[in-house]
Design an enzyme around this catalytic site. Structure first.
Site, PDB file in Angstrom:
ATOM      1  N   ASP A  12      -3.094 116.036   3.337  1.00  0.00           N
ATOM      2  CA  ASP A  12      -3.426 115.510   2.011  1.00  0.00           C
ATOM      3  C   ASP A  12      -4.931 115.497   1.779  1.00  0.00           C
ATOM      4  O   ASP A  12      -5.407 115.834   0.688  1.00  0.00           O
ATOM      5  CB  ASP A  12      -2.854 114.100   1.847  1.00  0.00           C
ATOM      6  N   ASP A  42      12.624  93.369   8.008  1.00  0.00           N
ATOM      7  CA  ASP A  42      13.888  92.680   8.264  1.00  0.00           C
ATOM      8  C   ASP A  42      14.861  93.560   9.052  1.00  0.00           C
ATOM      9  O   ASP A  42      15.705  93.060   9.803  1.00  0.00           O
ATOM     10  CB  ASP A  42      14.542  92.240   6.953  1.00  0.00           C
ATOM     11  N   GLU A  57      -6.098 109.191   3.131  1.00  0.00           N
ATOM     12  CA  GLU A  57      -5.819 110.626   3.082  1.00  0.00           C
ATOM     13  C   GLU A  57      -6.271 111.301   1.786  1.00  0.00           C
ATOM     14  O   GLU A  57      -5.712 112.322   1.386  1.00  0.00           O
ATOM     15  CB  GLU A  57      -4.333 110.884   3.330  1.00  0.00           C
ATOM     16  N   HIS A  88       8.470 111.425   3.536  1.00  0.00           N
ATOM     17  CA  HIS A  88       8.832 112.812   3.277  1.00  0.00           C
ATOM     18  C   HIS A  88      10.182 113.219   3.864  1.00  0.00           C
ATOM     19  O   HIS A  88      10.697 114.287   3.525  1.00  0.00           O
ATOM     20  CB  HIS A  88       7.750 113.751   3.808  1.00  0.00           C
ATOM     21  N   ARG A 108       7.224 104.712   8.710  1.00  0.00           N
ATOM     22  CA  ARG A 108       6.386 105.021   7.561  1.00  0.00           C
ATOM     23  C   ARG A 108       7.194 104.780   6.292  1.00  0.00           C
ATOM     24  O   ARG A 108       8.215 105.428   6.061  1.00  0.00           O
ATOM     25  CB  ARG A 108       5.879 106.463   7.580  1.00  0.00           C
TER      26      ARG A 108
END
Length: 259
Positions: free
Chosen positions: A178, A87, A152, A48, A73
């Site tokens: 959510d 990576d 969620e 987000h 996230r």
């Protein structure tokens, strides 16, 4: 030289409560500041917040000397983005909207090198290996990766026990906003029905030997989640903290300038 030890993963394994906060500005300087605050872990939010792989990398660099462990996230549970953040040096990955055990199993594989997984073996010149300076990284990296899955929505809750049975999942993060919206309570995560589902989920997660996590954005919610047994507990969002403090300060002095 082996892959760095993931102290956040170790703390979860040992049952220690870890207090964290969200980093949503998408800027290295604010994440670096948050790294001085004393949190155990900080989320670099690729879902987000206005982040891309370069800004995620820059925030990982900004936290390199902090005691706060970075949790990245990703925007979606796809192998290609997980490969990129690993990576870039992430060792703990948080994946949103996980609904099934099959999806969880694929995410585990995305975090591991062959033959157990599907992670591309191309980190020799990447930040994860200190640009080739960690010769045993590929042989040791898998053990230090911490995979956290967000459950969620109602489908995820229905499949929670099957998701928990997937080997290689270290923790489950319940997304209250959510989940409450999917349950018909449009962001009202304090609704008694939602709270009951969250409490039951946390109990089931702990019983399965996994770490339960959640985000509380009010003191009441955070305390409730702590009492439910949340182990990795986020207690705020940096953008919200700034907005609330700024508005309170402006309101205090806006009338007559005397406070």
């Amino acid at each position: 030289m082996a892959a760095p030890k993931n102290h956040f993963k170790q703390a979860l394994t040992e049952g220690q409560r870890q207090i964290g906060c969200w980093c949503s500005f998408g800027e290295a300087i604010t994440t670096e500041l948050m790294g001085t605050a004393g949190f155990d872990w900080l989320v670099i939010d690729g879902e987000h917040a206005p982040n891309d792989i370069r800004s995620i990398r820059d925030q990982l660099v900004a936290l390199a000397t902090s005691s706060a462990e970075p949790v990245v996230r990703v925007p979606i549970g796809e192998t290609w983005i997980i490969k990129q953040v690993l990576d870039a040096g992430a060792q703990t990955v948080l994946v949103p909207m996980v609904e099934t055990a099959d999806q969880a199993a694929e995410l585990v594989r995305a975090c591991r090198y062959p033959p157990e997984g599907t992670r591309g073996v191309g980190a020799a010149g990447a930040r994860a290996t200190r640009f080739g300076g960690t010769p045993e990284y590929i042989q040791t990296a898998d053990a230090q990766i911490c995979l956290l899955l967000q459950v969620e929505n109602r489908i995820g809750i229905e499949n929670l026990d099957a998701i928990l049975a997937v080997e290689g999942v270290d923790g489950i993060f319940i997304g209250p906003a959510d989940l409450s919206t999917d349950m018909g309570h449009q962001g009202n995560s304090a609704h008694p029905e939602v709270r009951a589902v969250i409490a039951d989920a946390i109990t089931r997660i702990k019983a399965a030997g996994k770490a339960p996590g959640i985000l509380g954005v009010t003191e009441e919610a955070t305390q409730a989640y702590a009492e439910m047994g949340a182990q990795f507990l986020a207690v705020g969002i940096d953008v919200v903290l700034l907005a609330q403090s700024a508005r309170a300060l402006a309101s205090r002095w806006s009338d007559d300038g005397t406070g």
